[in-house]
Write an enzyme that holds these catalytic residues in place. Sequence first.
Site, PDB file in Angstrom:
ATOM      1  N   GLN A 179       0.810  -1.218   0.000  1.00  0.00           N
ATOM      2  CA  GLN A 179       0.000   0.000   0.000  1.00  0.00           C
ATOM      3  C   GLN A 179       0.841   1.264   0.000  1.00  0.00           C
ATOM      4  OE1 GLN A 179      -1.645  -1.125   3.947  1.00  0.00           O
ATOM      5  NE2 GLN A 179      -1.359   1.022   4.523  1.00  0.00           N
ATOM      6  N   CYS A 183      -5.190   0.410   3.619  1.00  0.00           N
ATOM      7  CA  CYS A 183      -5.268  -1.017   3.938  1.00  0.00           C
ATOM      8  C   CYS A 183      -6.671  -1.571   3.710  1.00  0.00           C
ATOM      9  CB  CYS A 183      -4.824  -1.260   5.369  1.00  0.00           C
ATOM     10  SG  CYS A 183      -5.789  -0.367   6.613  1.00  0.00           S
ATOM     11  N   HIS A 230      -6.296  -1.465  11.622  1.00  0.00           N
ATOM     12  CA  HIS A 230      -5.657  -1.976  10.415  1.00  0.00           C
ATOM     13  C   HIS A 230      -6.550  -3.054   9.807  1.00  0.00           C
ATOM     14  CE1 HIS A 230      -2.553  -2.642   7.538  1.00  0.00           C
ATOM     15  NE2 HIS A 230      -2.119  -3.779   8.032  1.00  0.00           N
TER      16      HIS A 230
END
Length: 474
Positions: free
Chosen positions: A279, A285, A421
């Site tokens: 990324q 993400c 995340h």
Amino acid sequence: MERFRICPVILWLALSAAVGLAYGLGEDLDRPLFGPPGSPIRLQESDPGLKKVLQFAEERYNRGSNAMHLRKVSRLISATKQLVKGIRYFMTVEVSNTQCKKSAMLRTCDFYPEAHKLKTEVCVFEVWDIPWEGTSTLIKQKCTPKADLQLEETNKVMDKPTSQSMEESVELLGQFKTFMGKYNKVYGSQEETNRRLSIFHKNLKTAEKLQSLDQGSAEYGVTKFSDLTEEEFYFTYLNPMLSQQNLQQPMKPATPARSPAPPSWDWRDHGAVGPVKNQGMCGSCWAFSVTGNIEGQWFLKNGTLLSLSEQELVDCDGLDHACGGGLPSNAYEAIEKLGGLESESDYSYSGHKQGCSFSTGKVAAYINSSVALPKDETEIAAWLAENGPVSVGLNAFAMQFYKKGVSHPWKVFCNPWMIDHAVLLVGYGEREGVPFWAIKNSWGEDYGEQGYYYLYRGSNACGINRMGSSAQIN
């Protein structure tokens, strides 16, 4: 990120900056009370907004704690606020035991009169409050036993350099030089190089603490993120939106798996998982987690493993914030409205937001709906083995310095409520009797184990069970 540090027998990451803040020694606290827009403003204890966010932080603290008794703020050391797309509060407080058990639900809770029972900690809370949306998010929490901080301050003695300290300095410089060469790190000035060396040194100590406290078989140490502060790492690679449950689009519950979970399963062995992607310096993400899930779903329905475009979501998903973070539930809805995803080759990744150039004529895969998975890990495993890789969120507390092995942070450090995340769950199994989840990350193949992170399975570690989801293709 919310980081729980509430075990009184453990000295945890008492970095000099945190100590300075805790005792009002940080530079930020010497700034004027009022300044230009965006600058920190020092607050009094009577401030109504401060009272509200302190109560919020206290509630989240107790929710993630394994302690029997409620703990409350016993002293406000300092507090500031900053106007940044809402109001960000920075608070340093003392937190102590009350005589109330969590289950008591009493209106008033007195502190213990005996000092040794208080088990006071110094905590630094950071809360992002958006009053007009009615949302508050605990961005960070760092707590260290007050006694340990006082002991550290007392033991600071200005000794003359010794041969041992010189040897350690030479070793540190050697490690830093090796790190710079391995990861092609180049800094713009000697001043910046010195600053990064200092951060690198602190991060080595942090990795050592992680290593000493891990309950699994993980190895922590120097990674490509070792020259970043915790704040830089968080705001560059993680996703503050994931912990804001109220922003998620509603999804129907997934149909339970028809069969129990087999002892182990890995979709990499069955052709449903593509190569690890990167990324870059973008908090996207969420897009990689969703495209990875859809790649697996498309393979299972059509027999072809595609590489789908994350950049399309970064550019064209109006519900999310591109590199500023997003939610898988939003991304599924955006893909349905757009009509599908283009391939990676047709809509390549740049790592920053651009104008949307999506073309319906280039759609490589589509979805019909999305579902939310149950929150029981056994049920998640059964669903995964039967239906394909799963988009999940987790608290990335232990990931910055992870190298290999099965990571198993203490719950108080890796609070399951602080999801920051998004990743892809591709399988599960055991290593020498230790159960794990196999997690495809999006930080490149030079992270962890060839781009993968392995997390302990069976204790809802780091909130891995809280927001599993999948696209559906009819």
